[in-house]
Design an enzyme around this catalytic site. Structure first.
Site, PDB file in Angstrom:
ATOM      1  N   GLU A 770       9.180 -80.686  14.936  1.00 20.55           N
ATOM      2  CA  GLU A 770       8.882 -80.687  13.500  1.00 20.55           C
ATOM      3  C   GLU A 770       8.719 -79.250  13.089  1.00 20.55           C
ATOM      4  O   GLU A 770       7.838 -78.561  13.605  1.00 20.55           O
ATOM      5  CB  GLU A 770       7.584 -81.423  13.241  1.00 20.55           C
ATOM      6  N   CYS A 804       2.580 -78.005   6.576  1.00 20.45           N
ATOM      7  CA  CYS A 804       4.054 -77.995   6.532  1.00 20.45           C
ATOM      8  C   CYS A 804       4.526 -78.705   5.272  1.00 20.45           C
ATOM      9  O   CYS A 804       5.617 -78.457   4.776  1.00 20.45           O
ATOM     10  CB  CYS A 804       4.687 -78.641   7.755  1.00 20.45           C
TER      11      CYS A 804
END
Ligand SMILES: Cc1cc2nc3c(=O)[nH]c(=O)nc-3n(C[C@H](O)[C@H](O)[C@H](O)COP(=O)(O)OP(=O)(O)OC[C@H]3O[C@@H](n4cnc5c(N)ncnc54)[C@H](O)[C@@H]3O)c2cc1C
Length: 1010
Positions: A770, A804
């Site tokens: 990720e 994020c």
């Protein structure tokens, strides 16, 4: 089960009065006659909404959006989009009107004019005036009808300090204008005096939370300090002008703090003897009876009476939905009759205490009012001591009937413009058209006996709860919620509700405990032993880097190799451990985290500088990962059978082998937990290498995983230098799987390294990575700017932009650009910046000096590329970079393309929605994205074309919840399927199919045959 309330001694009189009042409200009117005769579209709209639930929803959504629409074609287009929805069956008249081909056409314009005029007429029914002159006329008319008033200023949500200051000033000005106007009013004995005492002619109703834009129960002391000053200013001015002040009650989350602030101020010597002040109790709250008792006790001790306005409560839908979403106990009754019964109980309590309390009974329900009168007449309560209240436009006939009986009636008159008034209008429309609403039932001419029957409880639980036993503390937190919606396959953890004082105290204690452990050393866990290391690093508090949170031993490459060998040795045993047993260890870990919730939050706050509420939500996420992946593994463990005659087919999963987890500092507990427990529950032996800056939290996770029961060698904690230990493990021939969350640069490197087959390696490695994002939020012309501004601020500056999922580009349509920017800048300026341990802090530091320097470089770059709309100087003792907003940013600018991972936002202006989508999609990333819009076709287009892994519409874009919003992106945002979703565990498993021919010599059992 149906429970009839015990009839009280007041019942016969209640019935008698209710019948008289009802008769008066029904005089000269028949609903069906009025429907037949009515030609006005506003009445028609309401009547249709009542008879057609699908239309009601779409119509109210349209009304909510209407004030934001600037032209007739826009209105016509939205009318078609909302009401033309397939789910809505339209009345013929409306269908005909909406049947235009083009919103620009004449029929389109006619439809737009008809409906918007009808909505304006509707709004004016509930709003006393759009400006002070109109409002004064309304008041004077009311006074002629012998009715008193209280005025409320409608306003946008207060989200900036400038707006809070303006709210105060508008009230001060309003009071002065009303007081001046009142000098010319002729006295009206029925409302201006009682028992020989002159009453203030002017009353205003105030919302306390609007005095401070960052009002937050978590920061109880700070919020109290900020609003108390403004309350004092208002009270002083009111005294000078002879005006009385009433404090409304708002959402449940604020209730305890509002009461506590008001009690504190009204107890001060200067205000203690003031009797021209009122507070509000909402009977739909389960706490309300107890709150009323507390209020009475407090007023007795204060020694001077106060007004208590009793209402049922205006936010029932909102409270119900919020509690459901948060997995908190419902603060409101779920049975309308329970609210009605509670209202009657509290009415009695208040009126029986009339020596200390002036009661104001606020209801449009004839039975509720009749019950109050029955008590008042029975107890012969002096007139000064109670009055009846209604909302403007809601109970005109009831108000008149009450006034005709000689009672003092006060009408709550909101004033202000339509746009800011929309939230108020929608609340009134919901209330008027709800099936359970008295007003609606009376309009439908339900039989009188039915309307005035004592409240009948349908919920068995409600009977005991309404007795006030269920305090917020005992009921609200952590108990399993009773879902009104589809049940989830696992039981999610509820975040802490900091509105409860106990939760705040617990948090403070946890900080003290954690601080006492500062400076302790944490060692790696290799093969079940904590091992000494040559290298030890300090992990510091980013809010104050002179504080060492903990010291962490870093493994050498040789020690990492020992860990790898231990993992290999442990693998066969762990692989053969039944999935159920593995799952139960995960659940135990989740339970341990729940027990240590406050402490874990404190570590997060102090080691990585995350504000308290966000740290608490992170603990919930970690717990959810444990519980969700446990349930998921049990689901997958069942495998799939696909048997045919003579052949069995089994589809099963087995673990991959050794998993290396490389976790980031920005979700030091949740992401580390999620990746680790997913690997473990799937049967892989797992080595966790955390980011250096969050190693202490990873050590806490290690304590929990060991206590939960993961055997030695199965789980190992391997902190070390990324460039040495990390690289060694990634490149290791025995590593099967790497789960990584972090930067694009490192993720791409790991992906490339893992692809190389090392000597002796007999498999290809699986990489789950990720990586970053350059997340955009679109704000279009129909957006609710109150929501959009708050949502962007939270998404961009929550945890200093270091999630994020954080917003770093805001793409705004030209027509709302300037208004949006103005409010965005002011709302951001109003945030509290500081050490994250302080409950007032919304924006803390960034993680370390490197991050600080890198973000500052981007800010310098931004200065070359765009305009600086806001930059707040930052302090030096922590790693602070304060929120920065760039405007007029070209979509291709560096600050609009590269991930900054800090509190920096680039606002881009676009001409139309198509361009907005193109700009949103114009980066290398596809992680999260957001849209604020009330245009159905834009929402649909975004759903189809906005290229992100997680799209959020009309809400913040951060804070994904396990199972509800499985999280992860594509393009350069990562590889692998979404964390917290149904495909995630598959990546940690190898699927196998086993086919067996069970036929022997043509014989095999054939199902169903003899
Ligand atoms: C003068 C005045 C001031 C007001 N000030 C405030 C204020 O400060 N704060 C505030 O919140 N409201 C305030 N209100 C609004 C008030 O809460 C609503 O108008 C009132 O709840 C409507 O109730 P009713 O008795 O008129 O009608 P009814 O039809 O008898 O009751 C409707 C009410 O029942 C409750 N209810 C509906 N469905 C359910 C259910 N399924 N289970 C349990 N309860 C249910 C809700 O509270 C709903 O509003 C004020 C009202 C007046 C008249």
């Amino acid at each position: 089960m149906v429970l009839q309330a015990q009839p009280t001694t007041y019942e016969p009189k209640t019935q008698e009065i209710a019948k008289q009042l009802l008769a008066a409200t029904r005089e000269n009117r028949s609903f069906f006659a009025s429907i037949r005769d009515q030609m006005r579209w506003d009445d028609k709209l309401l009547a249709w909404a009542m008879s057609n639930p699908g239309l009601r929803v779409q119509l109210f959504r349209f009304i909510d959006c209407l004030p934001a629409l600037r032209s007739k074609p826009e209105i016509a287009r939205h009318l078609q989009e909302y009401l033309g929805d397939e789910s809505v069956e339209l009345p013929t008249a409306l269908k005909g009107m909406l049947n235009f081909a083009n919103p620009d056409s004449m029929p389109g314009q006619v439809a737009a004019t008809t409906v918007s005029t009808a909505v304006e007429t509707l709004a004016h029914k509930y709003i006393a005036g759009e400006n002070i002159q109109q409002t004064l006329k309304t008041i004077e008319r009311l006074r002629k009808e012998k009715m008193a008033f209280t005025i409320d200023i409608l306003g946008e949500a207060v989200i900036t300090e400038a707006e809070a200051q303006s709210y105060l000033e508008r009230y001060l000005d309003l009071m002065a204008q009303l007081a001046a106007a009142s000098k010319n009013w002729k006295p009206v004995a029925q409302i201006d005096e009682a028992d020989g005492e002159a009453l203030p002619q002017v009353q205003v109703s105030v919302k306390l939370t609007a005095f401070y834009s960052q009002f937050d129960p978590l920061d109880a002391a700070g919020s109290a300090a900020r609003v108390s000053d403004r309350i004092r200013t208002v009270l002083r001015k009111a005294k000078e002008l002879g005006v009385s002040i009433h404090f409304d009650m708002e959402q449940y989350a604020y209730k305890d703090l509002i009461f506590s602030i008001l009690k504190q101020v009204l107890q001060e010597e200067e205000f203690r003897s003031r009797t021209d002040v009122g507070v509000t109790v909402q009977a739909y709250l389960r706490d309300s009876e107890r709150d009323t008792q507390d209020l009475i006790a407090w007023v007795k001790q204060r020694g001077y009476p106060l007004t208590v306005r009793l209402v049922k409560g205006a936010y029932w839908d909102q409270e119900t939905i919020k509690a459901e979403q948060k997995h908190w106990q419902q603060p409101v009754f779920n049975d309308k009759a329970a609210t009605d019964l509670n209202f009657e109980k509290i009415t009695q309590l208040l009126l029986e205490n009339h020596e200390y309390i002036y009661s104001a009974i606020g209801s449009h329900n004839v039975r509720s009012q009749a019950h109050a009168i029955a008590i008042a007449e029975n107890l012969k309560i002096p007139r000064r001591r109670f009055e009846m209240q209604v909302l403007y436009g809601m109970g005109d006939k009831l108000a008149k009937a009450l006034s005709d009986r000689g009672y003092r009636v006060r009408v709550y008159c909101p004033y202000g413009e339509l746009l800011p008034g929309m939230a108020y209008l929608i609340r009134r429309l919901l209330e008027n058209t709800a099936n359970s609403s008295f007003l609606r039932q009376n309009l439908e001419e339900r039989p009188i006996e039915e309307l005035i029957v004592p409240p009948i409880l349908r919920e068995q639980g409600a009977g005991s709860r309404e007795s006030g036993v269920g305090s917020r503390e005992s009921e609200r937190r952590s108990s399993p919620h009773s879902s009104l919606l589809t049940p989830h396959p696992f039981s999610p953890a509820a975040d802490t509700d900091y509105a409860a004082v106990e939760a705040r105290e617990q948090s403070q204690q946890a900080f003290q405990q954690v601080r006492q452990l500062f400076g302790k050393t944490y060692l790696p866990l290799v093969n079940g032993e904590y091992v000494s290391t040559e290298e030890i690093i300090d992990s510091v508090n980013p809010s104050n880097f002179s504080e060492v949170v903990g010291k962490v031993g870093l493994l050498s490459v040789e020690q990492a190799e020992q860990a790898m060998q231990a993992a290999k040795a442990a693998f066969p045993g762990w692989k053969n451990t039944p999935a159920k047993q593995r799952a139960s260890i995960l659940r135990k870990a989740g339970d341990l985290m729940e027990l240590r919730r406050a402490e874990l939050s404190a570590w997060i706050v102090l080691e990585v500088g995350k504000p308290v509420k966000e740290a608490d939500a992170e603990v919930s996420e970690a717990i959810d990962f444990c519980r969700y992946y446990a349930a998921e593994m049990e689901r997958l463990d069942a495998g799939y059978n696909y048997d045919v005659a003579g052949e069995t087919n089994r589809y099963l999963y087995q673990p991959r082998g050794i998993a290396v987890v490389i976790s980031p500092w920005n979700f030091p507990l949740a992401i580390a937990t999620g990746m680790t427990v997913a690997a473990l529950v799937a049967g892989n032996c797992t080595l966790l290498k955390p980011a250096e800056t969050s190693s202490v939290i990873a050590a806490k996770l290690t304590e929990i995983l060991v206590e939960a029961g993961f055997p030695k060698g199965v789980y190992q904690f391997v902190p070390g230098k990324g460039s040495k230990v990390g690289a060694h493990l990634v490149n290791h021939p025995d590593t099967h799987l790497i789960a990584f969350t972090g930067s694009r640069e490192v993720g791409c490197r790991i992906y490339a390294e893992a692809a190389k087959v090392q000597p002796g390696q007999k498999h290809l490695k699986r990489v789950i990575a990720e990586m970053g994002g350059k997340n955009g939020m679109i704000v279009d012309e129909s957006a609710d700017l109150d929501q959009a501004v708050v949502g962007v601020v939270q998404s961009a500056f929550g945890y200093s932009g270091q999630k994020c999922s954080a917003a770093s580009r805001v793409i705004v349509l030209d027509s709302v650009y300037d208004t949006f920017i103005h409010r965005l800048v002011e709302a951001t300026r109003s945030l509290n910046i500081g050490a994250t341990e302080l409950p007032s802090t919304q924006v803390g530091p960034v993680i370390d000096g490197n991050a600080q320097a890198r973000i500052r470089e981007y800010i310098e770059q931004g200065r070359q590329e765009a305009k600086v709309a806001l930059e707040i100087p930052s302090s030096d003792n922590g790693y602070f970079v304060n929120p920065t907003i760039f405007t007029e940013v070209p979509p291709t600018a560096t600050i609009a393309q590269e991930e900054i991972f800090g509190p920096v936002v680039a606002v881009i202006r676009v001409k139309n929605f198509e361009e907005a989508i193109a700009v949103a999609n114009g980066t290398d990333y596809a992680l999260t994205g957001g849209l604020y819009s009330r245009t159905p076709s834009h929402i649909q287009m975004a759903q189809e074309q906005f290229e992100v892994g997680n799209l959020y519409i009309n809400r913040t874009i951060t804070g994904a919840i396990v199972a509800r919003q499985p999280f992860g992106g594509f393009k350069m945002s990562g590889v692998g399927s979404k964390a917290g979703g149904p495909d995630y565990l598959l990546q940690f498993l190898e699927p196998r199919t086993v086919t067996e021919n069970v036929q022997r010599q043509g014989f095999a059992p054939i199902e169903g045959a003899e």
